[in-house]
Design a protein around this motif. Structure first.
Motif, PDB file in Angstrom:
ATOM      1  N   GLU A 202      13.559   3.714  10.537  1.00  0.00           N
ATOM      2  CA  GLU A 202      12.163   2.813  10.664  1.00  0.00           C
ATOM      3  C   GLU A 202      11.517   2.325   9.013  1.00  0.00           C
ATOM      4  O   GLU A 202      10.996   1.432   8.417  1.00  0.00           O
ATOM      5  CB  GLU A 202      11.076   3.436  11.519  1.00  0.00           C
ATOM      6  CG  GLU A 202      11.115   3.177  12.709  1.00  0.00           C
ATOM      7  CD  GLU A 202      10.655   4.693  13.568  1.00  0.00           C
ATOM      8  OE1 GLU A 202      11.038   3.979  14.782  1.00  0.00           O
ATOM      9  OE2 GLU A 202       9.742   5.151  13.401  1.00  0.00           O
ATOM     10  N   LEU A 203      11.851   3.704   7.836  1.00  0.00           N
ATOM     11  CA  LEU A 203      11.392   3.693   7.070  1.00  0.00           C
ATOM     12  C   LEU A 203      11.852   2.677   5.957  1.00  0.00           C
ATOM     13  O   LEU A 203      11.277   1.770   5.422  1.00  0.00           O
ATOM     14  CB  LEU A 203      10.565   4.765   6.354  1.00  0.00           C
ATOM     15  CG  LEU A 203      10.264   5.411   4.748  1.00  0.00           C
ATOM     16  CD1 LEU A 203       9.367   4.889   4.807  1.00  0.00           C
ATOM     17  CD2 LEU A 203      10.700   6.388   4.361  1.00  0.00           C
ATOM     18  N   VAL A 204      13.523   3.028   6.305  1.00  0.00           N
ATOM     19  CA  VAL A 204      13.743   1.956   5.332  1.00  0.00           C
ATOM     20  C   VAL A 204      13.608   0.092   5.351  1.00  0.00           C
ATOM     21  O   VAL A 204      13.729  -0.491   4.834  1.00  0.00           O
ATOM     22  CB  VAL A 204      15.639   2.519   5.243  1.00  0.00           C
ATOM     23  CG1 VAL A 204      17.047   1.158   4.907  1.00  0.00           C
ATOM     24  CG2 VAL A 204      16.044   3.570   5.273  1.00  0.00           C
ATOM     25  N   LEU A 205      13.193   0.521   7.008  1.00  0.00           N
ATOM     26  CA  LEU A 205      14.181  -1.203   6.984  1.00  0.00           C
ATOM     27  C   LEU A 205      11.526  -2.465   7.099  1.00  0.00           C
ATOM     28  O   LEU A 205      11.737  -3.125   7.041  1.00  0.00           O
ATOM     29  CB  LEU A 205      13.794  -1.302   8.791  1.00  0.00           C
ATOM     30  CG  LEU A 205      15.260  -0.977   9.156  1.00  0.00           C
ATOM     31  CD1 LEU A 205      15.241  -1.567  10.209  1.00  0.00           C
ATOM     32  CD2 LEU A 205      16.308  -2.251   8.382  1.00  0.00           C
ATOM     33  N   ALA A 206      10.833  -0.793   6.832  1.00  0.00           N
ATOM     34  CA  ALA A 206       9.399  -1.523   6.770  1.00  0.00           C
ATOM     35  C   ALA A 206       9.809  -2.290   5.071  1.00  0.00           C
ATOM     36  O   ALA A 206      10.601  -1.170   4.433  1.00  0.00           O
ATOM     37  CB  ALA A 206       8.548  -0.234   6.504  1.00  0.00           C
ATOM     38  N   PRO A 207       8.386  -2.909   5.284  1.00  0.00           N
ATOM     39  CA  PRO A 207       8.315  -3.827   3.622  1.00  0.00           C
ATOM     40  C   PRO A 207       7.687  -3.002   2.740  1.00  0.00           C
ATOM     41  O   PRO A 207       7.741  -1.828   3.083  1.00  0.00           O
ATOM     42  CB  PRO A 207       7.102  -4.782   3.911  1.00  0.00           C
ATOM     43  CG  PRO A 207       7.076  -4.579   5.214  1.00  0.00           C
ATOM     44  CD  PRO A 207       8.011  -3.945   6.491  1.00  0.00           C
ATOM     45  N   LEU A 208       8.219  -2.069   0.979  1.00  0.00           N
ATOM     46  CA  LEU A 208       8.132  -1.446   0.466  1.00  0.00           C
ATOM     47  C   LEU A 208       6.497  -1.730   0.430  1.00  0.00           C
ATOM     48  O   LEU A 208       5.925  -0.529   0.021  1.00  0.00           O
ATOM     49  CB  LEU A 208       8.689  -1.834  -0.707  1.00  0.00           C
ATOM     50  CG  LEU A 208      10.062  -2.158  -0.611  1.00  0.00           C
ATOM     51  CD1 LEU A 208      10.805  -2.197  -2.299  1.00  0.00           C
ATOM     52  CD2 LEU A 208      10.629  -0.650  -0.077  1.00  0.00           C
ATOM     53  N   GLU A 209       6.109  -2.093   0.862  1.00  0.00           N
ATOM     54  CA  GLU A 209       4.388  -2.037  -0.115  1.00  0.00           C
ATOM     55  C   GLU A 209       3.312  -1.910   1.914  1.00  0.00           C
ATOM     56  O   GLU A 209       2.330  -1.581   1.438  1.00  0.00           O
ATOM     57  CB  GLU A 209       3.915  -3.300  -0.448  1.00  0.00           C
ATOM     58  CG  GLU A 209       3.802  -3.634  -1.594  1.00  0.00           C
ATOM     59  CD  GLU A 209       4.216  -1.994  -2.408  1.00  0.00           C
ATOM     60  OE1 GLU A 209       3.202  -1.713  -2.465  1.00  0.00           O
ATOM     61  OE2 GLU A 209       4.781  -1.878  -4.104  1.00  0.00           O
ATOM     62  N   GLU A 210       4.452  -1.478   2.675  1.00  0.00           N
ATOM     63  CA  GLU A 210       3.898  -1.488   4.231  1.00  0.00           C
ATOM     64  C   GLU A 210       3.172   0.268   4.534  1.00  0.00           C
ATOM     65  O   GLU A 210       4.376   1.073   3.745  1.00  0.00           O
ATOM     66  CB  GLU A 210       4.927  -1.495   4.903  1.00  0.00           C
ATOM     67  CG  GLU A 210       3.931  -1.285   6.628  1.00  0.00           C
ATOM     68  CD  GLU A 210       3.311  -2.097   7.203  1.00  0.00           C
ATOM     69  OE1 GLU A 210       2.102  -1.972   7.193  1.00  0.00           O
ATOM     70  OE2 GLU A 210       3.432  -3.372   7.284  1.00  0.00           O
ATOM     71  N   THR A 211       1.702   0.890   4.216  1.00  0.00           N
ATOM     72  CA  THR A 211       1.936   1.812   4.199  1.00  0.00           C
ATOM     73  C   THR A 211       2.227   2.523   6.462  1.00  0.00           C
ATOM     74  O   THR A 211       2.617   1.906   6.872  1.00  0.00           O
ATOM     75  CB  THR A 211      -0.455   1.700   4.488  1.00  0.00           C
ATOM     76  OG1 THR A 211      -0.716   1.506   6.236  1.00  0.00           O
ATOM     77  CG2 THR A 211      -0.800   1.648   3.513  1.00  0.00           C
TER      78      THR A 211
END
Length: 464
Positions: A202-211
């Motif tokens: 889930e972390l890898v697929l998230a946008p880089l600036e997403e909290t």
């Protein structure tokens, strides 16, 4: 002639064959004192296979083979060795060698090792550990044996809710080498209370600036430090987890339990249940590596209990001697009846005990399970009773005796099924291990009832 194993050859060879090949080649090289060849032999072999190969070597060669490993290999291999061999290697090594191995073990594996060592040795090793490793080990040793706190590892990666995905990934890169696993990431607040869980996917697929607070899961599964280890294993299995967080009474995250540790727990618990079902006192060490005096001591306890309870069968037979004296043919079928009854009871108890241990059945379902087993016992009794009646008549030529045997077998099958299914539930409701209601114990109980039923049925049919 000996030969080394290439990586390509190992990839195409079954694991069991690898173990046998490595052990045979290693033993040959050590007997020839070709230590350089033995070292080269082990280079492409995985740690678990090296550990098994060393375990299978003659005792005099085990420590020698272990010394051939590099420091990094030795630490990995050591964690796969059985407790008795770990202790033997510690006793054989020099002090600094021992400290290097123990210092670099993961905290949960170190705690398991310390459980097996004498208290004096544990105190000495603890004093020599670095403060970080000593604190981590003392944390685990402070919890009760066989609980989540005792088998967890404090090596995990925690994040804060206000981290961005970029910050989280950077933290993982920095701390991954000191963590047991990075597939699950744990989110805590300033008081270290667990507030959420996040998978690496889930972390890898998230946008880089997403909290993190926008992508983490707040509905997560966890256990407390005092949760029984068997319940922990069932939880990991039920929810298909790779790791499970452990919290204390204040919901603070203190460690995680990985799936490999859960598998070890399941194996140990299954071994304990199988030993108990066989009327054998279980132990934490390898049964086949235990000295014979200890083996005899463990096995004699249940045998003495069964010996004493079997005297009840003799007492029943003595009380019915008048029947046996008048119709001696009845005696020939006593072993057949009590053995069949014992086997029927053992089958019922085994399926119920297994169901209880795997959470497939609960005490609340006892009535339904007992009814089901009673019907199964009636069906078995009818089939077996018909067969044995024909067989008994064929052997003895006495219809009355044959009918007594057949009717008795039907009744014994019913009672054996009922006893085998009911007694484990009774033990569980009393807070005892249902496996204590083992097959030998039920067999003995059914033996007494079986003889009593048989001889009274014979008395009624033969009008003696």
């Amino acid at each position: 002639m000996t030969q080394n194993f290439s990586a390509s050859r190992l990839q195409n060879t079954p694991r069991q064959e690898i173990r046998e090949l490595v052990r045979a080649q290693l033993e040959t090289l050590l007997r020839r004192q070709n230590y350089e060849g033995a070292k080269a032999l082990l280079v492409p072999v995985q740690s678990v296979d090296i550990a098994e190969a060393i375990e299978d070597l003659p005792e005099a060669m085990q420590a020698i083979a272990f010394r051939l490993l590099s420091k990094e290999e030795a630490i990995e291999v050591y964690e796969y060795l059985p407790p008795n061999l770990q202790q033997a290697i510690l006793a054989d090594f020099h002090r600094q060698d021992v400290l290097d191995i123990v210092e670099n073990m993961s905290p949960d594996d170190r705690a398991r090792l310390f459980d097996e060592l004498p208290a004096k040795v544990v105190r000495r090793l603890l004093r020599e550990l670095s403060s970080t490793e000593r604190d981590a080990t003392n944390l685990l040793l402070g919890y009760k044996p066989d609980t989540a706190g005792r088998i967890m590892t404090p090596e995990y990666i925690s994040l804060k809710e206000n981290f961005t995905a970029t910050q989280a990934l950077e933290r993982i890169r920095h701390n991954a080498s000191g963590s047991e696993t990075i597939y699950y990431l744990y989110i805590t607040d300033d008081a270290r209370r667990l507030t959420g869980v996040l998978s690496l996917r889930e972390l890898v697929l998230a946008p880089l600036e997403e909290t993190i607070d926008n992508i983490m899961t707040r509905d997560f599964v966890f256990v407390h430090t005092d949760t029984d280890q068997e319940e922990v294993a069932h939880t990991i299995k039920r929810y298909d987890l790779l790791a499970l967080p452990v919290v204390d009474s204040e919901q603070r995250l203190v460690g995680i339990i990985t799936v490999d540790d859960a598998i070890d727990v399941i194996e140990r618990e299954a071994t304990e249940d199988i030993y108990t079902l066989g009327g054998l006192e279980s132990g934490d060490d390898d049964y086949f590596q235990t000295n014979l005096f200890t083996v005899a001591r463990r096995r004699v306890v249940w045998l003495l209990v069964l010996l004493l309870t079997n005297t009840a069968t003799s007492a029943v037979i003595r009380s019915q001697e008048d029947v046996l004296e008048q119709v001696v043919a009845l005696t020939a079928f006593i072993p057949l009846l009590i053995d069949t009854g014992g086997n029927v009871g053992a089958q019922s108890s085994t399926v119920v005990i297994r169901g209880l241990n795997t959470k497939e059945v609960e005490v609340s379902k006892a009535t339904n399970i007992m009814r089901r087993e009673l019907i199964a016992g009636a069906m078995l009794g009818a089939m077996l009773g018909l067969v044995v009646t024909i067989w008994a008549y064929f052997i003895q030529g006495n219809l009355a005796v044959a009918m007594a045997v057949g009717i008795s077998l039907c009744a014994i099958s019913l009672i054996a099924s009922l006893a085998g299914s009911a007694l484990p539930f009774l033990f569980r409701s009393l807070g005892l291990d249902p496996a204590l209601m083992s097959a030998p114990f039920i067999t003995t109980a059914v033996d007494v009832l079986g003889v009593l039923i048989y001889l009274n049925v014979a008395r009624w049919i033969l009008r003696l």
